[in-house]
Motif scaffolding. Structure first.
Motif, short mmCIF file in Angstrom:
data_model
loop_
_atom_site.label_atom_id
_atom_site.label_comp_id
_atom_site.label_asym_id
_atom_site.label_seq_id
_atom_site.Cartn_x
_atom_site.Cartn_y
_atom_site.Cartn_z
N VAL A 83 103.24 74.67 13.62
CA VAL A 83 102.06 75.32 14.84
C VAL A 83 101.17 73.77 14.34
CG1 VAL A 83 100.08 76.17 16.05
CG2 VAL A 83 102.65 77.42 14.85
N ALA A 84 100.88 73.47 13.61
CA ALA A 84 99.80 72.60 12.98
C ALA A 84 100.41 71.36 13.31
CB ALA A 84 99.27 72.15 11.39
N SER A 85 102.05 70.62 13.31
CA SER A 85 103.11 69.64 13.86
C SER A 85 102.02 69.31 14.77
CB SER A 85 104.17 69.64 12.71
OG SER A 85 104.70 70.57 14.31
N ALA A 86 102.13 70.84 15.78
CA ALA A 86 102.06 70.13 17.45
C ALA A 86 100.54 69.33 17.72
CB ALA A 86 102.33 71.39 17.84
N GLY A 87 99.43 70.38 16.73
CA GLY A 87 97.80 70.17 17.00
C GLY A 87 98.20 68.35 16.49
N TRP A 88 98.87 68.21 15.68
CA TRP A 88 98.70 66.44 15.23
C TRP A 88 99.43 65.81 16.29
CZ3 TRP A 88 96.53 63.80 11.54
CH2 TRP A 88 96.28 64.43 10.62
N ALA A 89 100.65 66.31 16.90
CA ALA A 89 101.07 65.65 18.29
C ALA A 89 100.55 65.03 19.10
CB ALA A 89 102.10 66.53 18.70
N LEU A 90 99.36 66.32 19.72
CA LEU A 90 98.63 65.72 20.92
C LEU A 90 97.77 64.97 20.41
CD1 LEU A 90 97.72 69.60 21.37
CD2 LEU A 90 99.62 68.08 23.13
N THR A 91 97.04 64.96 19.19
CA THR A 91 95.78 63.18 18.01
C THR A 91 96.34 63.08 18.50
OG1 THR A 91 94.97 65.82 17.04
CG2 THR A 91 94.84 63.17 16.47
N LEU A 120 87.05 60.45 18.96
CA LEU A 120 87.94 60.94 17.69
C LEU A 120 87.59 60.36 16.30
CD1 LEU A 120 91.43 60.42 19.04
CD2 LEU A 120 90.25 62.72 18.18
N ASP A 121 87.40 61.46 15.61
CA ASP A 121 87.26 60.71 13.71
C ASP A 121 88.41 60.23 13.21
OD1 ASP A 121 86.06 60.04 11.32
OD2 ASP A 121 85.84 62.36 10.64
N LEU A 122 88.65 58.60 13.85
CA LEU A 122 90.34 58.10 13.24
C LEU A 122 89.71 58.17 12.02
CD1 LEU A 122 90.41 55.63 15.77
CD2 LEU A 122 91.18 57.43 15.85
N ALA A 123 88.74 57.46 11.05
CA ALA A 123 88.25 57.58 9.58
C ALA A 123 88.63 58.66 8.96
CB ALA A 123 87.41 56.76 9.14
N GLY A 124 88.63 59.46 9.50
CA GLY A 124 88.84 61.31 9.45
C GLY A 124 90.00 61.51 9.45
N GLY A 140 97.33 52.95 12.88
CA GLY A 140 97.17 51.39 12.59
C GLY A 140 98.25 50.47 14.16
N ILE A 141 98.64 51.13 14.71
CA ILE A 141 99.16 50.43 16.19
C ILE A 141 97.93 49.69 16.48
CG2 ILE A 141 100.78 50.22 17.85
CD1 ILE A 141 102.87 52.07 16.30
N GLU A 142 96.90 51.05 16.78
CA GLU A 142 96.23 51.07 18.28
C GLU A 142 94.67 50.32 17.82
OE1 GLU A 142 97.47 51.54 21.29
OE2 GLU A 142 99.05 52.10 21.25
N HIS A 143 94.82 50.33 16.57
CA HIS A 143 93.14 50.22 16.10
C HIS A 143 93.62 49.35 15.07
CE1 HIS A 143 92.22 53.63 18.97
NE2 HIS A 143 92.97 54.23 18.47
N PRO A 144 92.66 48.05 15.14
CA PRO A 144 93.34 46.61 14.29
C PRO A 144 91.93 46.94 13.46
CG PRO A 144 93.40 45.94 16.87
CD PRO A 144 92.55 47.65 16.91
N GLU A 145 91.23 47.70 14.12
CA GLU A 145 89.56 48.00 12.57
C GLU A 145 90.26 48.63 11.27
OE1 GLU A 145 88.43 50.81 16.06
OE2 GLU A 145 90.21 49.22 15.77
N TYR A 146 91.22 49.45 11.53
CA TYR A 146 92.05 50.64 10.87
C TYR A 146 93.02 49.82 10.45
CZ TYR A 146 88.06 53.76 11.95
OH TYR A 146 86.98 54.39 12.62
N ARG A 147 93.47 49.37 11.23
CA ARG A 147 94.96 48.86 10.26
C ARG A 147 95.39 48.16 9.04
NH1 ARG A 147 96.81 44.47 14.36
NH2 ARG A 147 96.35 46.55 16.19
N HIS A 171 103.91 59.39 12.03
CA HIS A 171 103.01 59.35 13.40
C HIS A 171 101.86 59.33 13.89
CE1 HIS A 171 104.70 59.60 17.86
NE2 HIS A 171 104.65 58.13 17.97
N CYS A 172 101.59 59.99 13.54
CA CYS A 172 99.43 60.17 13.71
C CYS A 172 99.29 58.33 12.81
CB CYS A 172 99.26 61.00 13.66
SG CYS A 172 97.14 60.86 13.72
N LEU A 173 99.49 58.64 12.02
CA LEU A 173 98.84 58.10 10.88
C LEU A 173 99.62 56.17 11.60
CD1 LEU A 173 98.35 56.12 8.13
CD2 LEU A 173 100.51 56.58 7.41
#
Length: 228
Positions: free
Chosen positions: A129-137, A148-152, A180-187, A174-176
């Motif tokens: 179930v949690a994996s579905a939450g991560w997929a939506l995230t 979204l708290d990307l750092a968190g 990295g792909i979409e947000h250069p500041e967190y890459r 996948h979320c990780l």
């Protein structure tokens, strides 16, 4: 043969057609990935195309607890017609990977309760179930990252992904990669986490496919986006 919406099919007729499409070799291959049906998905999609949208039939097919019937139900349903409680129940019933993935991607993501369900599922004690939450995230990371708290999220990945059960680990990875792909500041941090945890580093990847190892995945997708 399944009928059209002008002459609605019954559950018995549809399940009989699906049974006739069963192929032992396909079932054998699917079993290697945790799935339990033997219907060629191209043929299943052809059945769905002929049936078109039939919400009540979709609900009845889902209740058969048969994976092929549930996949067909997902294809002929109206995603916005389900309430939150229905989708929560369906997600918890969807124990095979293909049914789970199709339900999240083809139905939940298009439903007005998607964000409520994301928040409810994200920290669920059931890792599937949690994996579905991560997929939506991950979907939000790519398309609607506001609030979204990307750092968190990276903190959680760093602390928990290494020892997470397979399907949850895959969703977190996948979320990780998406961060990295979409947000250069967190890459740089996303790549560093991937390199240190080494999750999916040795995953067998066919030629011309992108490795799911996050540092490789991030680097390759960024390169494509930048036209290098």
């Amino acid at each position: 043969m399944a009928r059209t919406t002008e002459n609605p099919a019954t559950v018995a007729e549809v399940t009989a057609e699906l049974a006739a499409l069963e192929e032992p070799r396909i079932r054998e291959v699917n079993a290697e990935h945790g799935d339990d049906h033997g219907v060629n998905l191209t043929k299943l999609r052809a059945v769905a195309k002929r049936l078109k949208t039939q919400q009540e039939l979709a609900r009845e097919l889902w209740e058969t607890d048969d994976s092929a019937a549930r996949l067909l139900a997902i294809l002929i349903c109206r995603p916005k017609a389900f309430d939150r409680a229905e989708l929560d129940t369906m997600l918890r019933q969807a124990r095979t990977p293909k049914v789970h993935d199709w339900l999240v991607n083809y139905v939940v993501k298009k439903n007005p309760h998607a964000e409520e369900l994301r928040l409810a599922w994200f920290a669920d004690p059931d890792p599937v179930v949690a994996s579905a939450g991560w997929a939506l995230t991950t979907e939000r990371v790519a398309k609607k990252p506001e609030d979204l708290d990307l750092a968190g999220l990276l903190d959680i990945v760093e602390a928990e992904m290494k020892n997470a059960p397979d399907r949850l680990q895959w969703a977190m990875n996948h979320c990780l990669a998406q961060i990295g792909i979409e947000h250069p500041e967190y890459r740089p941090r996303a790549i560093d986490i991937g390199e240190r945890l080494e999750v999916l580093k040795d995953y067998p990847t066919p030629p011309n496919c992108t490795s799911p190892f996050a540092p490789t995945w991030i680097t390759e997708m960024v390169s494509r986006k930048e036209g290098k």
